[in-house]
Motif scaffolding. Structure first.
Motif, mmCIF file in Angstrom:
data_model
loop_
_atom_site.group_PDB
_atom_site.id
_atom_site.type_symbol
_atom_site.label_atom_id
_atom_site.label_comp_id
_atom_site.label_asym_id
_atom_site.label_seq_id
_atom_site.Cartn_x
_atom_site.Cartn_y
_atom_site.Cartn_z
ATOM 1 N N LEU A 30 0.823 -1.219 0.000
ATOM 2 C CA LEU A 30 0.000 0.000 0.000
ATOM 3 C C LEU A 30 0.851 1.260 0.000
ATOM 4 C CD1 LEU A 30 -0.334 1.577 3.000
ATOM 5 C CD2 LEU A 30 -1.546 -0.520 3.538
ATOM 6 N N VAL A 31 2.066 1.202 0.587
ATOM 7 C CA VAL A 31 2.966 2.355 0.496
ATOM 8 C C VAL A 31 3.323 2.602 -0.968
ATOM 9 C CG1 VAL A 31 5.294 3.185 1.000
ATOM 10 C CG2 VAL A 31 3.906 2.210 2.829
ATOM 11 N N CYS A 32 3.673 1.524 -1.687
ATOM 12 C CA CYS A 32 3.987 1.670 -3.116
ATOM 13 C C CYS A 32 2.767 2.149 -3.891
ATOM 14 C CB CYS A 32 4.483 0.344 -3.682
ATOM 15 S SG CYS A 32 6.127 -0.126 -3.099
ATOM 16 N N ASP A 33 1.594 1.651 -3.520
ATOM 17 C CA ASP A 33 0.368 2.067 -4.203
ATOM 18 C C ASP A 33 0.118 3.557 -4.003
ATOM 19 O OD1 ASP A 33 -2.174 1.362 -5.618
ATOM 20 O OD2 ASP A 33 -3.039 2.096 -3.745
ATOM 21 N N ALA A 34 0.327 4.052 -2.770
ATOM 22 C CA ALA A 34 0.128 5.480 -2.505
ATOM 23 C C ALA A 34 1.106 6.327 -3.317
ATOM 24 C CB ALA A 34 0.293 5.766 -1.014
ATOM 25 N N ILE A 35 2.352 5.874 -3.392
ATOM 26 C CA ILE A 35 3.352 6.609 -4.175
ATOM 27 C C ILE A 35 2.963 6.609 -5.656
ATOM 28 C CG2 ILE A 35 5.767 6.634 -4.930
ATOM 29 C CD1 ILE A 35 6.478 5.415 -2.191
ATOM 30 N N ALA A 36 2.556 5.442 -6.166
ATOM 31 C CA ALA A 36 2.173 5.341 -7.579
ATOM 32 C C ALA A 36 0.952 6.204 -7.881
ATOM 33 C CB ALA A 36 1.894 3.882 -7.937
ATOM 34 N N ARG A 37 -0.051 6.158 -7.008
ATOM 35 C CA ARG A 37 -1.247 6.985 -7.210
ATOM 36 C C ARG A 37 -0.878 8.464 -7.256
ATOM 37 N NH1 ARG A 37 -6.451 4.889 -5.969
ATOM 38 N NH2 ARG A 37 -6.458 2.691 -5.363
ATOM 39 N N VAL A 77 -1.414 -20.074 -3.798
ATOM 40 C CA VAL A 77 -0.979 -19.036 -2.855
ATOM 41 C C VAL A 77 -0.769 -17.705 -3.576
ATOM 42 C CG1 VAL A 77 0.704 -18.394 -1.096
ATOM 43 C CG2 VAL A 77 0.077 -20.796 -1.382
ATOM 44 N N SER A 78 -0.197 -17.740 -4.775
ATOM 45 C CA SER A 78 -0.056 -16.509 -5.551
ATOM 46 C C SER A 78 -1.423 -15.892 -5.815
ATOM 47 C CB SER A 78 0.653 -16.796 -6.881
ATOM 48 O OG SER A 78 0.731 -15.622 -7.667
ATOM 49 N N GLY A 79 -2.411 -16.748 -6.085
ATOM 50 C CA GLY A 79 -3.759 -16.255 -6.310
ATOM 51 C C GLY A 79 -4.318 -15.529 -5.098
ATOM 52 N N GLU A 80 -3.940 -15.960 -3.905
ATOM 53 C CA GLU A 80 -4.402 -15.281 -2.696
ATOM 54 C C GLU A 80 -3.828 -13.867 -2.604
ATOM 55 O OE1 GLU A 80 -4.701 -17.357 1.063
ATOM 56 O OE2 GLU A 80 -4.124 -19.211 0.058
ATOM 57 N N PHE A 81 -2.552 -13.719 -2.941
ATOM 58 C CA PHE A 81 -1.955 -12.382 -2.936
ATOM 59 C C PHE A 81 -2.684 -11.474 -3.925
ATOM 60 C CE2 PHE A 81 1.591 -14.390 -0.776
ATOM 61 C CZ PHE A 81 2.102 -13.363 0.005
ATOM 62 N N ARG A 82 -2.861 -11.967 -5.124
ATOM 63 C CA ARG A 82 -3.478 -11.122 -6.151
ATOM 64 C C ARG A 82 -4.920 -10.773 -5.791
ATOM 65 N NH1 ARG A 82 -2.574 -11.529 -12.594
ATOM 66 N NH2 ARG A 82 -3.892 -9.776 -13.169
ATOM 67 N N ALA A 83 -5.647 -11.750 -5.239
ATOM 68 C CA ALA A 83 -7.037 -11.493 -4.857
ATOM 69 C C ALA A 83 -7.114 -10.430 -3.766
ATOM 70 C CB ALA A 83 -7.692 -12.791 -4.382
ATOM 71 N N ARG A 87 -8.849 -6.804 -4.033
ATOM 72 C CA ARG A 87 -9.891 -6.420 -3.083
ATOM 73 C C ARG A 87 -9.584 -5.071 -2.443
ATOM 74 N NH1 ARG A 87 -11.797 -9.875 2.300
ATOM 75 N NH2 ARG A 87 -13.354 -8.362 3.017
ATOM 76 N N MET A 88 -8.302 -4.794 -2.217
ATOM 77 C CA MET A 88 -7.905 -3.533 -1.605
ATOM 78 C C MET A 88 -7.814 -2.392 -2.612
ATOM 79 S SD MET A 88 -5.075 -4.458 1.289
ATOM 80 C CE MET A 88 -5.200 -2.777 1.892
ATOM 81 N N GLY A 89 -8.003 -2.693 -3.891
ATOM 82 C CA GLY A 89 -7.925 -1.649 -4.908
ATOM 83 C C GLY A 89 -6.511 -1.213 -5.212
ATOM 84 N N ILE A 90 -5.532 -2.105 -5.020
ATOM 85 C CA ILE A 90 -4.139 -1.773 -5.328
ATOM 86 C C ILE A 90 -4.008 -1.583 -6.840
ATOM 87 C CG2 ILE A 90 -1.750 -2.565 -5.211
ATOM 88 C CD1 ILE A 90 -2.989 -1.890 -2.485
ATOM 89 N N THR A 91 -3.415 -0.466 -7.249
ATOM 90 C CA THR A 91 -3.418 -0.073 -8.669
ATOM 91 C C THR A 91 -2.140 -0.505 -9.393
ATOM 92 O OG1 THR A 91 -2.538 2.114 -8.093
ATOM 93 C CG2 THR A 91 -4.934 1.888 -8.219
ATOM 94 N N TYR A 92 -1.748 -1.766 -9.207
ATOM 95 C CA TYR A 92 -0.559 -2.249 -9.903
ATOM 96 C C TYR A 92 -0.814 -2.302 -11.407
ATOM 97 C CZ TYR A 92 -3.135 -6.692 -9.691
ATOM 98 O OH TYR A 92 -4.095 -7.669 -9.804
#
Length: 683
Positions: A30-37, A77-83, A87-92
């Motif tokens: 989320l820190v990276c997401d805030a910087i990217a946004r 397990v990778s699917g859990e990270f991506r899901a 869900r959190m709206g991470i804008t990768y």
């Protein structure tokens, strides 16, 4: 802030799939997401990368323990990270998986390039290896503890390919000296310099004792060392090694690699060494943050003190977690997490702070000016207090941008919320509700409410990258439309249009009461119990269960973009523990004497259990599976030495052991086929 449009490339570390995501992973992301946004709002051509690290001996063993193939294990397990990120709206912009075909091609291209440039040779290794850290360690005694994590090492004797890391000592020290901001914060930079100055030895970059990895080009008996494999994700994700290098040419070198402090050596020594040897540009900066501490220890699966982001999302929402972590934690240092602190910060800063300012200001504009932004008097109705708010808002814009750019997120948010406090004081002192009762004070009322609304707009714009959902709602209530259209570089005082029609005014941050803490605590207890029970079930699976595939991976399945993520059919085993760890857990046989539903809680039962030497009250999340009356007389397993906790105001002294496949399945109590005495200890 720099002026003009530019490219901006930011990365999270790729997360190792030996465990499901928790808020430690969420913090980095989320820190990276805030910087990217924020950079997108600044108009920069922004690329944000995250993903999962899926190779190595540890994964191969975890898959075997879970009675599945390594590929299926990593898929789930990778699917859990991506899901969770979705869900959190991470804008990768890209979610990279190291089992993808594009990554495999890029890593093999990097290996060939290093080999062609004379930095790789074949040799043999005999020594100690830490499976947990995927790291060769400088200890001589078989089984000696790893200096990084303390776990026992294994003796490894095998043929390897080696990278000439010893040749990189002077180039690396020159890099650190000439680019003091290459590693931040300074404490991490000093650690890295000291490590390199102590001397570098050539690095093994292949393994032959396991097969779950990317084969070495032209020598498939070797797989490429997981850290060379993993680090290359930052360039393979943007096309290195492919036929189309347009994204690589456009975005590389990265502006920021964001990492946790425990992987500094790999990113600040090995990665630049590989790039220097390959003749490729170096990233512009590597930033290491601290750990999140829960009960004064780093969150980790082995300690059993993981807090899952889903718990907070369900009770308070994503913005509450985003704001807390970026405001409460001083970036670069270790930060403490607790549900109590989370709720306190949510109520004080969001509900009573920004949320209250938005509600009272916009409600008064709706009431007194028919929902239209009023005209602030240019002269007669103005006071020094109005100018002071405007001046502080202008100062806040400059301070916030400077602090955010230097990764001082907590101080940046503190600056913005100081403006919130100043406007709250301004409203109280100017009493717009009293001005509204005086017809001759209409111009003054308009000035006070315009000033308050404009300050609200400034804070909303600045904090949008941190709390995107709630600020988007406030922005719409201000009548400003879509906040993503905001041009942050042009933000200044006085841009709120006169006569702008407000949207529907609604509360954005409902205040959280004490029950929110209790609900989150109970959810964590239930999820932990489900995880432990599922792990025990997997460990006890019959021999006829599917076994893991351990052949070399020639063409691992590529990542599927936007694929639906199924619920996991297993929960990976926790890291091995010693017998000393196990004997600390006191499991006792108890008999249920009384059971009833907890008022207002669908899942909870209050149960009185006889342990032979005393009677205990336990609160358990099994109400949907068991009729309280039918539990009386039943023998159950109790974690008897678990510290007491309060749930819905009731003290729970211990935990009843139950099993479930996942969080949605029905729990089943542990039981015995033979007669067992009350109070007996499980061993």
């Amino acid at each position: 802030m720099d002026s003009g449009k530019q490219t901006f490339y930011i990365t999270t570390p790729i997360y190792y799939v030996n465990a499901r995501p928790h808020i430690g992973h969420t913090y980095t992301t989320l820190v990276c997401d805030a910087i990217a946004r924020r950079h997108r709002l600044l108009g920069d051509d922004t690329f944000f990368l995250t993903g999962t690290d899926e190779h190595g001996q540890k994964i191969e063993r975890s898959a075997n323990a879970a009675n599945t193939s390594p590929q299926q294990f990593t898929d789930e397990v990778s699917g859990e990270f991506r899901a969770l990120w979705d869900r959190m709206g991470i804008t990768y912009n890209k979610f990279i998986r190291t089992t993808s075909e594009e990554h495999k091609r890029g890593v093999q291209a990097m290996f060939r390039l290093l080999q062609e440039r004379g930095y790789i040779y074949k040799g043999s290794y005999s020594g100690q290896y830490c499976v947990y850290d995927e790291l060769y360690v400088d200890v001589n005694t078989p089984g000696a503890p790893c200096p990084e994590c303390g776990r026992p090492t294994e003796t490894v004797k095998e043929e390897n390919y080696f990278f000439k890391l010893s040749a990189m000592e002077e180039p690396l020290l020159k890099l650190y000296t000439e680019n003091p901001d290459f590693i931040r914060p300074e404490t991490r930079r000093n650690e890295v310099i000291a490590f390199v100055r102590s001397g570098l030895r050539d690095l093994s970059i292949s393994r032959t004792t396991f097969k779950w990895g990317i084969p070495v080009p032209d020598d498939p008996s070797h797989v490429i060392y997981v850290w060379l494999d993993a680090l290359c994700n930052y360039i393979t994700a943007i096309g290195f090694g492919s036929n189309d290098t347009s994204k690589f040419d456009r975005y590389w070198p990265a502006n920021v690699h964001m990492i946790g402090k425990e992987i500094v050596r790999f990113h600040c020594v090995y990665w630049p060494a590989f790039l220097i040897a390959a003749g490729l540009p170096l990233p512009k900066g590597i930033v290491a943050h601290g750990w999140l501490l829960f009960e004064e220890s780093k969150m980790s699966k082995s300690r059993g003190n993981i807090v899952r982001s889903e718990t907070i999302l369900e009770v308070l929402g994503a913005d509450a977690l985003r704001y807390f972590l970026m405001r409460e934690v001083v970036f670069g240092q270790d930060g403490a997490f607790s549900f109590d602190a989370l709720v306190q910060r949510f109520n004080s800063d969001l509900a009573n702070g920004l949320g209250n300012l938005a509600s009272r200001t916009l409600s008064m504009i709706t009431r007194y000016f028919n929902g239209e932004v009023p005209y602030p008097s240019a002269s007669a109705a103005r006071t020094p207090a109005d100018e002071a708010v405007a001046a502080q808002a202008t100062k806040t814009i400059a301070e916030f941008n400077e602090l955010f750019d230097s990764f001082q997120f907590s101080r940046a948010l503190e600056s913005a919320w100081a403006l919130v406090a100043a406007v709250d004081k301004y409203i109280v002192e100017n009493e717009p509700w009293a001005l509204a009762e005086k017809p001759d004070q209409r111009a003054r009322l308009a000035t006070v409410l315009y000033t308050s609304a404009e300050a609200l707009r400034i804070v909303t714009a600045l904090s949008h990258p941190v709390i995107p959902d709630s600020t988007a709602r406030i922005w719409a209530q201000l009548g400003m439309g879509e906040i993503r259209q905001l041009k942050l570089r042009e933000l200044k005082w006085g841009q709120l249009g006169i006569g702008t029609k407000l949207g529907k005014v609604e509360p954005v941050f409902p205040r959280a009461d004490k029950s929110a803490i209790e609900r989150m605590q109970q959810m964590e207890l239930e999820r932990k119990a489900a995880t432990e029970a599922a792990a025990a079930t997997a460990q006890a699976a019959p021999a006829s269960a599917p076994t893991a595939t351990t052949t070399a991976v020639a063409d691992p399945a590529p990542a599927v973009e936007n694929a639906a993520v199924e619920a996991p059919r297993y929960i990976p085993l926790a890291p091995e523990i010693t017998i000393d760890d196990f004997v600390k857990i006191d499991l006792r046989v108890g008999q249920v004497k009384f059971a009833e539903k907890v008022q207002g809680a669908d899942k909870l039962l209050r149960i009185e259990v006889d342990l032979g030497f005393e009677q205990r009250q336990v609160v358990a999340g099994i109400a949907k599976a068991y009729d309280p009356a039918k539990l009386i007389g039943r023998k159950v397993v109790i974690v008897a030495n678990l510290a007491p906790r309060k749930l819905r105001g009731l003290e729970s002294k211990g935990m009843i052991v139950a099993a479930s496949l996942n969080e949605e399945s029905t729990p089943a109590l542990a039981a015995f086929l033979e007669e067992v005495e009350i109070g007996a200890r499980l061993k």
